[in-house]
Design a protein around this motif. Structure first.
Motif, PDB file in Angstrom:
ATOM      1  N   PRO A  80      35.154  80.375   6.648  1.00 41.68           N
ATOM      2  CA  PRO A  80      35.275  81.842   6.737  1.00 41.68           C
ATOM      3  C   PRO A  80      33.916  82.506   6.640  1.00 41.68           C
ATOM      4  O   PRO A  80      33.044  82.046   5.922  1.00 41.68           O
ATOM      5  CB  PRO A  80      36.152  82.192   5.535  1.00 41.68           C
ATOM      6  CG  PRO A  80      36.886  80.938   5.218  1.00 41.68           C
ATOM      7  CD  PRO A  80      35.969  79.824   5.587  1.00 41.68           C
ATOM      8  N   SER A  81      33.783  83.588   7.335  1.00 43.30           N
ATOM      9  CA  SER A  81      32.495  84.288   7.363  1.00 43.30           C
ATOM     10  C   SER A  81      32.738  85.774   7.301  1.00 43.30           C
ATOM     11  O   SER A  81      33.757  86.281   7.748  1.00 43.30           O
ATOM     12  CB  SER A  81      31.738  83.932   8.639  1.00 43.30           C
ATOM     13  OG  SER A  81      30.644  84.791   8.824  1.00 43.30           O
ATOM     14  N   ASN A  82      31.755  86.542   6.736  1.00 45.19           N
ATOM     15  CA  ASN A  82      31.830  87.992   6.746  1.00 45.19           C
ATOM     16  C   ASN A  82      31.484  88.564   8.101  1.00 45.19           C
ATOM     17  O   ASN A  82      31.538  89.769   8.302  1.00 45.19           O
ATOM     18  CB  ASN A  82      30.894  88.575   5.686  1.00 45.19           C
ATOM     19  CG  ASN A  82      31.483  88.468   4.312  1.00 45.19           C
ATOM     20  OD1 ASN A  82      32.691  88.314   4.172  1.00 45.19           O
ATOM     21  ND2 ASN A  82      30.645  88.528   3.285  1.00 45.19           N
ATOM     22  N   ASN A  83      31.096  87.721   9.011  1.00 51.16           N
ATOM     23  CA  ASN A  83      30.790  88.180  10.358  1.00 51.16           C
ATOM     24  C   ASN A  83      32.046  88.066  11.208  1.00 51.16           C
ATOM     25  O   ASN A  83      32.595  86.987  11.387  1.00 51.16           O
ATOM     26  CB  ASN A  83      29.654  87.323  10.944  1.00 51.16           C
ATOM     27  CG  ASN A  83      29.239  87.826  12.316  1.00 51.16           C
ATOM     28  OD1 ASN A  83      29.852  88.746  12.848  1.00 51.16           O
ATOM     29  ND2 ASN A  83      28.203  87.207  12.870  1.00 51.16           N
ATOM     30  N   ALA A  84      32.521  89.216  11.700  1.00 50.07           N
ATOM     31  CA  ALA A  84      33.762  89.214  12.466  1.00 50.07           C
ATOM     32  C   ALA A  84      33.608  88.451  13.769  1.00 50.07           C
ATOM     33  O   ALA A  84      34.589  88.084  14.401  1.00 50.07           O
ATOM     34  CB  ALA A  84      34.213  90.635  12.752  1.00 50.07           C
ATOM     35  N   ASN A 117      34.219  93.639   4.159  1.00 54.38           N
ATOM     36  CA  ASN A 117      34.351  92.285   4.659  1.00 54.38           C
ATOM     37  C   ASN A 117      34.560  92.347   6.175  1.00 54.38           C
ATOM     38  O   ASN A 117      35.320  93.172   6.672  1.00 54.38           O
ATOM     39  CB  ASN A 117      35.553  91.606   3.993  1.00 54.38           C
ATOM     40  CG  ASN A 117      35.501  90.094   4.128  1.00 54.38           C
ATOM     41  OD1 ASN A 117      35.014  89.564   5.112  1.00 54.38           O
ATOM     42  ND2 ASN A 117      36.012  89.410   3.106  1.00 54.38           N
ATOM     43  N   GLU A 118      33.896  91.450   6.889  1.00 57.22           N
ATOM     44  CA  GLU A 118      34.039  91.415   8.333  1.00 57.22           C
ATOM     45  C   GLU A 118      35.403  90.891   8.774  1.00 57.22           C
ATOM     46  O   GLU A 118      35.824  91.103   9.911  1.00 57.22           O
ATOM     47  CB  GLU A 118      32.953  90.535   8.949  1.00 57.22           C
ATOM     48  CG  GLU A 118      31.532  91.078   8.809  1.00 57.22           C
ATOM     49  CD  GLU A 118      31.280  92.228   9.767  1.00 57.22           C
ATOM     50  OE1 GLU A 118      32.175  92.558  10.568  1.00 57.22           O
ATOM     51  OE2 GLU A 118      30.177  92.810   9.724  1.00 57.22           O
ATOM     52  N   ASP A 157      37.760  96.236  12.271  1.00 56.63           N
ATOM     53  CA  ASP A 157      37.828  96.755  13.636  1.00 56.63           C
ATOM     54  C   ASP A 157      36.988  98.009  13.837  1.00 56.63           C
ATOM     55  O   ASP A 157      37.086  98.678  14.851  1.00 56.63           O
ATOM     56  CB  ASP A 157      39.278  97.039  14.030  1.00 56.63           C
ATOM     57  CG  ASP A 157      39.973  97.962  13.039  1.00 56.63           C
ATOM     58  OD1 ASP A 157      39.316  98.421  12.085  1.00 56.63           O
ATOM     59  OD2 ASP A 157      41.183  98.211  13.208  1.00 56.63           O
ATOM     60  N   VAL A 158      36.155  98.338  12.841  1.00 54.14           N
ATOM     61  CA  VAL A 158      35.251  99.473  12.972  1.00 54.14           C
ATOM     62  C   VAL A 158      34.083  99.245  12.027  1.00 54.14           C
ATOM     63  O   VAL A 158      34.219  98.579  10.991  1.00 54.14           O
ATOM     64  CB  VAL A 158      35.971 100.808  12.635  1.00 54.14           C
ATOM     65  CG1 VAL A 158      36.381 100.857  11.177  1.00 54.14           C
ATOM     66  CG2 VAL A 158      35.093 102.003  12.984  1.00 54.14           C
ATOM     67  N   HIS A 159      32.927  99.760  12.414  1.00 55.72           N
ATOM     68  CA  HIS A 159      31.735  99.670  11.573  1.00 55.72           C
ATOM     69  C   HIS A 159      31.136 101.063  11.426  1.00 55.72           C
ATOM     70  O   HIS A 159      31.156 101.863  12.362  1.00 55.72           O
ATOM     71  CB  HIS A 159      30.692  98.717  12.170  1.00 55.72           C
ATOM     72  CG  HIS A 159      31.075  97.277  12.077  1.00 55.72           C
ATOM     73  ND1 HIS A 159      31.964  96.694  12.938  1.00 55.72           N
ATOM     74  CD2 HIS A 159      30.694  96.306  11.205  1.00 55.72           C
ATOM     75  CE1 HIS A 159      32.123  95.425  12.621  1.00 55.72           C
ATOM     76  NE2 HIS A 159      31.366  95.153  11.574  1.00 55.72           N
ATOM     77  N   PRO A 199      31.298  97.234   7.431  1.00 54.63           N
ATOM     78  CA  PRO A 199      32.557  96.977   8.132  1.00 54.63           C
ATOM     79  C   PRO A 199      33.734  97.643   7.430  1.00 54.63           C
ATOM     80  O   PRO A 199      33.713  97.833   6.210  1.00 54.63           O
ATOM     81  CB  PRO A 199      32.680  95.456   8.079  1.00 54.63           C
ATOM     82  CG  PRO A 199      31.981  95.073   6.815  1.00 54.63           C
ATOM     83  CD  PRO A 199      30.845  96.054   6.663  1.00 54.63           C
ATOM     84  N   ALA A 200      34.755  97.975   8.193  1.00 51.26           N
ATOM     85  CA  ALA A 200      35.943  98.601   7.617  1.00 51.26           C
ATOM     86  C   ALA A 200      37.140  98.336   8.515  1.00 51.26           C
ATOM     87  O   ALA A 200      37.022  97.703   9.570  1.00 51.26           O
ATOM     88  CB  ALA A 200      35.728 100.092   7.414  1.00 51.26           C
ATOM     89  N   HIS A 201      38.282  98.834   8.087  1.00 45.89           N
ATOM     90  CA  HIS A 201      39.544  98.596   8.773  1.00 45.89           C
ATOM     91  C   HIS A 201      40.246  99.931   8.954  1.00 45.89           C
ATOM     92  O   HIS A 201      40.537 100.618   7.974  1.00 45.89           O
ATOM     93  CB  HIS A 201      40.405  97.629   7.962  1.00 45.89           C
ATOM     94  CG  HIS A 201      39.692  96.364   7.589  1.00 45.89           C
ATOM     95  ND1 HIS A 201      38.756  96.328   6.572  1.00 45.89           N
ATOM     96  CD2 HIS A 201      39.750  95.111   8.112  1.00 45.89           C
ATOM     97  CE1 HIS A 201      38.271  95.093   6.479  1.00 45.89           C
ATOM     98  NE2 HIS A 201      38.868  94.339   7.395  1.00 45.89           N
ATOM     99  N   ARG A 202      40.475 100.300  10.187  1.00 54.15           N
ATOM    100  CA  ARG A 202      41.027 101.621  10.494  1.00 54.15           C
ATOM    101  C   ARG A 202      42.319 101.898   9.733  1.00 54.15           C
ATOM    102  O   ARG A 202      42.525 102.996   9.217  1.00 54.15           O
ATOM    103  CB  ARG A 202      41.280 101.736  12.003  1.00 54.15           C
ATOM    104  CG  ARG A 202      40.017 101.689  12.854  1.00 54.15           C
ATOM    105  CD  ARG A 202      40.357 101.581  14.336  1.00 54.15           C
ATOM    106  NE  ARG A 202      39.161 101.406  15.144  1.00 54.15           N
ATOM    107  CZ  ARG A 202      38.593 102.380  15.846  1.00 54.15           C
ATOM    108  NH1 ARG A 202      39.115 103.597  15.832  1.00 54.15           N
ATOM    109  NH2 ARG A 202      37.507 102.153  16.552  1.00 54.15           N
TER     110      ARG A 202
END
Length: 586
Positions: free
Chosen positions: A46-50, A174-175, A179-181, A194-197
């Motif tokens: 797992p990575s914080n990079n989406a 967390n990546e 779906d939005v930065h 990073p964030a989540h709508r």
């Protein structure tokens, strides 16, 4: 129960009890192993990079487990980036190429399983999850190509989170699934967050409109140059987990961010933090911010603190940084606990700082200009003539006409009108109280320059702010008067005021106030004095030795005991005379 599938006549493959038994195939076909529980094969870290790429053959995610493979064996590829797991089919075909090294040591069988970000999962070796022992060699001919089908969780962090709150908290900053930065801050301090709508829209009407409204943005990167990164992260932390992360350095920017994105619960936490950390040295700074952010409750607490600690608050560095409207709001108050001459000195200090901010020369004319409407709120008539002469009269801020009219106000009767407020300030909260010690009013009481005095004591601590006095029996008249409260044992004057009052000829009493409240301690003797200059007045009779005041709201009783004050007395006693009322706060 353990299952095994024969890969050759000399080798066996063991699986854990939780894995499905391998279906035995004919000797002409390699076995097909289908595992229902997670195994390390092909797991991507797992990575914080989406946008992280799948694990390579040489990664620690288990791609290089096993013995050498011949050219034509394909490299197992991880499943989709999102989801708890997928069925992954690994086919070995001579038509595909790979870059796997020709040998991998036996330590490859101890490849680590994926580590879940956030620390919830521990690093486990392949053997600890009973991963199969891969044979040292696999057939390279097309007839013996192996097809391995198993369940592979690419990001199995969900399994370690027991509650919705824990799962959302894991997604904070967390990546994973983002779906939005947001590009937060400006200049060199910009941070990409990073964030989540969905999570943002659930917690904020502003974000909901931003992502789902009629003019919703479709951009995956949003710039926020007016927001501090630390404050924005504090906002996201609260939206994802209900956790509050604020401190002295970030509370104001977090409050701004919470208001901007309509998160009232976080606003309340910020305001509560400010209340708990409110002190005299930061009261003016917080008052400015409370007015800016429209927080009336916090503003009220700041003003109350300034009332109680006016001298310390005015001496703080933050005082000279306030805006004009905040200065006006303070000078308008009747409850400041400071002498007016010190208040004038503080206003001059503020004016000096303001002229610099507006790039003016610090001349008296410019100081008056920047003070504007605040100047008339300074109560020059409450100063003594000595205080006025040594300070304001020589400052150059007042006009010559204002100086002359104020000097006349201090020295002559009847006093000329001045444009400055002469109402005393009282640094006490609560309701004003008064007691009347006479039962009847008569005529005539004369004056020859001698003081009317009465001795008194009380049963509880109070603050005397003035007296009620009788006026003329000859119609409307002006009186000049000096009032005092004297400590009997030490003969110390605790409070006094040289002033005047106008009466209308009635038998009513007329208020004469001290410039500052006079503290009266229980069971201590004091003398109330009033020296009047003017025509004969009304006076009181049928006086009472004890007078009790009961507070209507609390029922608290304040009991006054009056005694004759011997010495130079104009005739006032317990039974009759002047000083019919004592005005006080409890």
């Amino acid at each position: 129960m353990r299952c095994c599938a024969c890969l050759s006549q000399q080798q066996t493959l063991q699986c854990s009890p939780s894995k499905m038994a391998a279906e035995e195939e004919s000797n002409s076909r390699a076995p097909c192993l289908n595992f229902s529980s997670p195994g390390p094969l092909g797991n991507a870290q797992p990575s914080n990079n989406a946008h992280s790429s799948p694990a390579t053959n040489e990664g620690s995610a288990g791609a290089t487990v096993g013995a050498p493979r011949t050219a034509g064996h394909s490299n197992p590829q991880p499943g989709p980036d999102r989801g708890g797991g997928t069925d992954v089919r690994v086919e070995h075909s001579p038509n595909r190429q790979h870059t796997t090294p020709q040998s991998a040591g036996p330590s490859a069988t101890a490849a680590r399983a994926p580590t879940v970000a956030g620390g919830a999962a521990t690093n486990m070796t392949a053997s600890s999850v009973e991963s199969p022992n891969i044979p040292s060699s696999l057939p390279s001919s097309p007839a013996s190509a192996a097809v391995l089908v198993y369940r592979e969780p690419v990001y199995n962090w969900q399994a370690t989170k027991n509650t919705v709150k824990e799962r959302f908290a894991f997604l904070f900053n967390n990546e994973v699934l983002s779906d939005v930065h947001f590009l937060v801050g400006k200049g060199m301090g910009v941070q990409r967050i990073p964030a989540h709508r969905f999570a943002l829209a659930v917690g904020s009407a502003v974000f909901d409109a931003m992502f789902n409204g009629g003019m919703a943005t479709t951009s995956t990167e949003i710039e926020l140059p007016d927001v501090e990164p630390a404050a924005f992260l504090a906002l996201l932390k609260f939206l994802y987990s209900d956790e509050v992360q604020i401190g002295p350095e970030t509370v104001m920017t977090t409050l701004y961010t919470a208001k901007k994105y309509a998160v009232p619960a976080l606003e309340a936490h910020c305001v509560e933090f400010l209340k708990k950390n409110l002190r005299a040295d930061n009261a003016f700074m917080l008052l400015t911010q409370a007015r800016l952010f429209d927080e009336p409750q916090l503003a009220s607490l700041c003003l109350e603190n300034i009332d109680k600690n006016t001298v310390d608050a005015l001496a703080a560095e933050g005082f000279t940084d306030i805006d004009l409207d905040t200065l006006v709001a303070v000078l308008e108050r009747d409850t400041l606990g400071v002498r007016e001459v010190r208040l004038f000195g503080a206003a001059v200090r503020w004016a000096e700082a303001e002229t610099q901010r507006q790039q003016y020369q610090p001349t008296p004319e410019n100081k008056r200009k920047v003070l504007g409407k605040a100047l008339v709120l300074i109560r020059f008539p409450l100063m003594t003539i000595e205080e006025f002469a040594a300070g304001p009269a020589q400052s150059g801020i007042l006009s010559d006409q204002e100086v002359v009219s104020l000097f006349l106000h201090f020295t002559v009767n009847p006093k000329p009108h001045v444009e400055f407020i002469d109402r005393p300030r009282c640094c006490l909260r609560g309701k004003e109280c008064s007691i009347t010690r006479f039962g009847q009013v008569e005529s005539r009481w004369g004056y020859s320059g001698t003081s009317d005095c009465i001795r008194f004591s009380v049963n509880r601590r109070i603050f005397v702010v003035g007296f009620g006095l009788y006026g003329s029996i000859h119609g409307p008249t002006d009186y000049q008067v000096n009032i005092q409260v004297i400590h009997t044992d030490s003969n110390t004057v605790l409070g006094q005021n040289d002033t005047g009052f106008s009466c209308d000829g009635s038998s009513n009493t007329f208020r004469v106030m001290f410039k500052e409240p006079v503290e009266i301690l229980p069971s201590v003797n004091y003398i109330a004095c009033a020296t009047l200059k003017g025509p004969d007045s009304h006076y009181g009779t049928k006086g009472m030795r004890k007078v009790t005041h009961e507070a209507p709201a609390t029922g608290t009783k304040t009991c006054f005991t009056f005694c004759y004050a011997a010495g130079n007395n104009n005739g006032t006693s317990v039974e009759d005379g002047q000083i019919p009322e004592v005005i006080f706060y409890t």
